[in-house]
Design a protein around this motif. Sequence first.
Motif, PDB file in Angstrom:
ATOM      1  N   GLY A   1      -6.364   2.769  23.933  1.00  7.34           N
ATOM      2  CA  GLY A   1      -4.917   2.617  23.886  1.00  7.34           C
ATOM      3  C   GLY A   1      -4.493   1.770  22.700  1.00  7.34           C
ATOM      4  O   GLY A   1      -5.308   1.383  21.854  1.00  7.34           O
ATOM      5  N   ASP A   2      -3.202   1.475  22.627  1.00  4.80           N
ATOM      6  CA  ASP A   2      -2.659   0.702  21.512  1.00  4.80           C
ATOM      7  C   ASP A   2      -3.118  -0.758  21.591  1.00  4.80           C
ATOM      8  O   ASP A   2      -3.274  -1.325  22.676  1.00  4.80           O
ATOM      9  N   VAL A   3      -3.315  -1.346  20.423  1.00  3.01           N
ATOM     10  CA  VAL A   3      -3.652  -2.761  20.332  1.00  3.01           C
ATOM     11  C   VAL A   3      -2.856  -3.357  19.178  1.00  3.01           C
ATOM     12  O   VAL A   3      -2.623  -2.693  18.160  1.00  3.01           O
ATOM     13  N   TYR A   4      -2.392  -4.587  19.351  1.00  2.00           N
ATOM     14  CA  TYR A   4      -1.632  -5.274  18.311  1.00  2.00           C
ATOM     15  C   TYR A   4      -2.561  -6.200  17.533  1.00  2.00           C
ATOM     16  O   TYR A   4      -3.258  -7.041  18.107  1.00  2.00           O
ATOM     17  N   ILE A   5      -2.552  -6.027  16.203  1.00  2.00           N
ATOM     18  CA  ILE A   5      -3.425  -6.780  15.301  1.00  2.00           C
ATOM     19  C   ILE A   5      -2.576  -7.781  14.520  1.00  2.00           C
ATOM     20  O   ILE A   5      -1.538  -7.426  13.944  1.00  2.00           O
ATOM     21  N   ASP A   6      -3.023  -9.011  14.455  1.00  2.00           N
ATOM     22  CA  ASP A   6      -2.304 -10.080  13.754  1.00  2.00           C
ATOM     23  C   ASP A   6      -2.573  -9.967  12.256  1.00  2.00           C
ATOM     24  O   ASP A   6      -3.417 -10.673  11.699  1.00  2.00           O
ATOM     25  N   TYR A   7      -1.805  -9.078  11.597  1.00  2.00           N
ATOM     26  CA  TYR A   7      -2.079  -8.744  10.203  1.00  2.00           C
ATOM     27  C   TYR A   7      -1.146  -9.459   9.225  1.00  2.00           C
ATOM     28  O   TYR A   7      -1.422  -9.501   8.029  1.00  2.00           O
ATOM     29  N   HIS A   8      -0.046  -9.998   9.700  1.00  2.00           N
ATOM     30  CA  HIS A   8       0.932 -10.682   8.837  1.00  2.00           C
ATOM     31  C   HIS A   8       1.438  -9.760   7.735  1.00  2.00           C
ATOM     32  O   HIS A   8       1.650 -10.181   6.600  1.00  2.00           O
ATOM     33  N   GLY A   9       1.643  -8.482   8.085  1.00  2.00           N
ATOM     34  CA  GLY A   9       2.017  -7.521   7.068  1.00  2.00           C
ATOM     35  C   GLY A   9       3.328  -6.813   7.329  1.00  2.00           C
ATOM     36  O   GLY A   9       3.599  -5.783   6.698  1.00  2.00           O
ATOM     37  N   GLU A  10       4.142  -7.334   8.243  1.00  2.00           N
ATOM     38  CA  GLU A  10       5.440  -6.720   8.515  1.00  2.00           C
ATOM     39  C   GLU A  10       6.356  -7.761   9.159  1.00  2.00           C
ATOM     40  O   GLU A  10       5.961  -8.911   9.375  1.00  2.00           O
ATOM     41  N   ALA A  11       7.582  -7.336   9.441  1.00  2.00           N
ATOM     42  CA  ALA A  11       8.572  -8.252  10.009  1.00  2.00           C
ATOM     43  C   ALA A  11       8.185  -8.655  11.428  1.00  2.00           C
ATOM     44  O   ALA A  11       7.421  -7.966  12.116  1.00  2.00           O
ATOM     45  N   VAL A  12       8.728  -9.777  11.870  1.00  4.29           N
ATOM     46  CA  VAL A  12       8.498 -10.259  13.230  1.00  4.29           C
ATOM     47  C   VAL A  12       9.088  -9.254  14.219  1.00  4.29           C
ATOM     48  O   VAL A  12      10.216  -8.789  14.051  1.00  4.29           O
ATOM     49  N   HIS A  13       8.340  -8.921  15.257  1.00  4.91           N
ATOM     50  CA  HIS A  13       8.814  -7.965  16.255  1.00  4.91           C
ATOM     51  C   HIS A  13       9.896  -8.588  17.140  1.00  4.91           C
ATOM     52  O   HIS A  13       9.886  -9.795  17.399  1.00  4.91           O
ATOM     53  N   GLU A  14      10.819  -7.765  17.604  1.00  5.12           N
ATOM     54  CA  GLU A  14      11.943  -8.265  18.401  1.00  5.12           C
ATOM     55  C   GLU A  14      11.499  -9.032  19.653  1.00  5.12           C
ATOM     56  O   GLU A  14      12.088 -10.070  19.972  1.00  5.12           O
ATOM     57  N   PRO A  15      10.487  -8.578  20.406  1.00  2.00           N
ATOM     58  CA  PRO A  15      10.074  -9.384  21.569  1.00  2.00           C
ATOM     59  C   PRO A  15       9.568 -10.770  21.180  1.00  2.00           C
ATOM     60  O   PRO A  15       9.682 -11.716  21.984  1.00  2.00           O
TER      61      PRO A  15
END
Length: 292
Positions: free
Chosen positions: A226-240
């Motif tokens: 399934g989906d996993v979130y990776i701490d990549y520091h490569g995009e804007a902060v997510h709304e949650p």
Amino acid sequence: MIRTLSPLPTRLPRATAGLNLCHENAEALWRERPPLDFLQVHPEHLLAEVGGTYRDQLDDLRRAYPITLHGFGLSLGSCAPLDHDYLALVRRLLQEHPEAVFSDHVSWSSLSHHHFHDLLPLVLSEETLDYMVERVEQVQEAIGQPLLLENISSYTRYRQSTLGEVDFINALTARSGAFVLLDLNNLWANAINFGDDPETELLSYRRDSVRGFHLAGCTREQGDAGDVYIDYHGEAVHEPVWELYRTALRAFGPWPTLLEWENNVPPLQRTLQEVGRIRSCLDALTAMPSTP
């Protein structure tokens, strides 16, 4: 022994918004000099005495802005001796910048003098806790002030762990007198990846232990499970994560908050929009009569 946490002396004002200084944004920051409350500097980038464009810009910028110091090579949880030359550099930088604090991670990242390019999670046990308390106390003695400890993003948990991450960090700060640099993206990503509730995790931290926040953007990747979130520091902060930040401000107070954007770095003005959003959250809280 449980230590009483005391305020860090002569540090940044609480409601401040800053940006991480890295190779990817140094030239634009050096050229444009935007109105930032502070910059975050990695002491590792100051180890060598040789110059060069980035080093010259870094030295110029740390004279132009208040700074905080954030390490990634201390490897607190490793079995190798602490690098006392590195800690001597940190102590000197703290003396040069009395507004600064020094932070590193609740992790390990080296073995037999080989450093990995990642922050690895610890086995969260009473034995590890005793070891980490000893290591943190050694660091604090070497640098002459309390250490800030950041929670990391992690993608595995060990069967040998007997403590949850928040319980481990709460005990570590209580016993050592260190503080927490709370990375809200890491907290949110870990909670989502492992099926925990982010707000419950957040509000489990000791109220008097938090002294700063990090915000960053994580990347969603699709895997076999399934989906996993990776701490990549490569995009804007997510709304949650923004929602979690506002909750954190109400719970812990308006401590200095840093935006980290180090990969896929956009033009500086886009990054500054994220810093401006931090400022808006801080201003909204400090305008309330019930600010902690």
